[in-house]
Design an enzyme around this catalytic site. Structure first.
Site, mmCIF file in Angstrom:
data_model
loop_
_atom_site.group_PDB
_atom_site.id
_atom_site.type_symbol
_atom_site.label_atom_id
_atom_site.label_comp_id
_atom_site.label_asym_id
_atom_site.label_seq_id
_atom_site.Cartn_x
_atom_site.Cartn_y
_atom_site.Cartn_z
ATOM 1 N N CYS A 66 -2.437 -5.697 16.210
ATOM 2 C CA CYS A 66 -1.424 -4.878 16.629
ATOM 3 C C CYS A 66 -0.160 -4.930 15.759
ATOM 4 O O CYS A 66 0.658 -6.093 15.790
ATOM 5 C CB CYS A 66 -0.888 -5.184 17.931
ATOM 6 S SG CYS A 66 0.210 -3.901 18.484
ATOM 7 N N CYS A 110 3.074 -4.761 17.515
ATOM 8 C CA CYS A 110 3.424 -5.998 18.276
ATOM 9 C C CYS A 110 4.030 -7.108 17.442
ATOM 10 O O CYS A 110 4.850 -8.013 17.687
ATOM 11 C CB CYS A 110 1.879 -6.474 18.955
ATOM 12 S SG CYS A 110 1.253 -5.511 20.161
ATOM 13 N N ASP A 111 3.237 -7.524 16.134
ATOM 14 C CA ASP A 111 3.456 -8.545 15.505
ATOM 15 C C ASP A 111 4.292 -8.164 14.377
ATOM 16 O O ASP A 111 4.185 -9.188 13.372
ATOM 17 C CB ASP A 111 2.153 -9.307 15.248
ATOM 18 C CG ASP A 111 1.542 -9.654 16.772
ATOM 19 O OD1 ASP A 111 2.297 -9.863 17.544
ATOM 20 O OD2 ASP A 111 -0.008 -9.819 16.778
#
Length: 315
Positions: A136, A139-140
């Site tokens: 993701c 997300c990261d």
């Protein structure tokens, strides 16, 4: 027949399910939450989360544990019992939920079944998940600011995420098995125009080596069949596997409308085409799949279930 009919059964103990459990408890519903393996789902594999509002630099396990504690302190019942079937009596409208150790009946169900990322299949992928291998970008991506990233995949999602990462990373290398991207032409034009993006066509990632973090990647040139390796300093790069996601909606087939990718179709109240059956989290069709949106879905689903049952809900 079960002796006891619950107001609500929540299937799934990830963020959406735990959020639903919290809101069900606050609405004084007689509810039980069922989880197959481990509370939190994919979230507990995340070593650091920096985009959850108010909780910077959390790790997935701690965040989920806090959700579980909060739910149980409010009176939620959580049972580790894998569900094999969900059925609805067409006459009474009561749902029958089959677990491995018990059967449950309820007037309403919230299915928080989640979705899992598809794996690329290279050697070392599982070993370094959460430690250099991610699924993701939103997300990261911040963990790889001004670093080099590899994006595995050639569809729209991979192209969109590569463009997102190009605003953070120093360079982005897309690794594409075929001789073309399956992405929309507009995305391809943006990628080709970016000075930070390189596209390696007809290339496969075969293996990742490392210690605590990966440091070496082994590729195959699919045109010649030859393999080669690239070595970097540990922690200087990341690998984003973006080859799609698989919604875990097998239990819902025949009960609700699913889109072409298998995601459950809901309205803004998380309601499906089956009365009393609500879907929350990554298993439903929506534009953004994040912990915070799963939490929101769970809250809406539980309060919608309470309203469906004719019970007071929080304003």
């Amino acid at each position: 027949m079960c002796e006891h009919v619950h107001d609500l059964v929540i299937v799934g103990g990830g963020p959406a399910g735990l959020s639903a459990a919290i809101y069900a408890s606050r609405s004084l519903l007689d509810a039980v939450t069922l989880e197959r393996e481990a509370l939190g789902g994919q979230v507990i594999l995340t070593s650091e989360i920096d985009n959850y509002p108010g909780v910077p630099h959390a790790d997935g396990f701690s965040l989920v544990d806090a959700m579980r504690t909060q739910a149980e302190e409010l009176g939620a019942t959580i049972v580790m019992d894998p569900v094999s079937a969900i059925e609805r009596d067409p006459v009474s409208g009561v749902f029958h939920v089959s677990g491995a150790t018990a059967a449950y009946e309820a007037k309403a169900v919230v299915a928080a079944l989640g979705a899992r990322p598809r794996v690329a299949g290279f050697k070392g992928e599982t070993d370094f998940t959460g430690r250099g291998v991610s699924y993701c970008a939103t997300c990261d991506g911040m963990f790889y600011r001004n670093k080099h990233v590899f994006v595995i995949g050639g569809g729209n999602s991979a192209a969109e995420e590569a463009l997102f990462l190009s605003r953070l990373a120093s360079t982005v290398t897309m690794v594409v098995r075929k001789d073309h991207l399956r992405a929309q032409k507009a995305l391809l034009a943006e990628l080709e125009a970016s000075e930070r993006v390189e596209i390696r066509y007809e290339t496969s990632l075969l293996e990742v080596f490392g210690d605590v973090l990966p440091h070496t990647l082994r590729f195959r040139d699919n045109r010649s069949g030859k393999t080669y390796e690239e070595t970097y300093e540990e922690g200087s790069f990341g690998i984003f596997v973006l080859v799609g996601r698989e919604p875990q909606t097998e239990l819902l087939r025949g009960l609700v409308e699913l889109d072409e990718s298998g995601y459950a179709v809901t309205d803004e109240r998380m309601a499906t085409s089956t009365p009393g059956l609500f879907v929350a989290g990554d298993a439903r069709r929506k534009p953004l799949r994040q912990i915070v949106t799963a939490d929101s879905d769970g809250a809406v689903a539980a309060t919608s279930a309470a309203a469906y049952l004719g019970l007071p809900v929080e304003g």
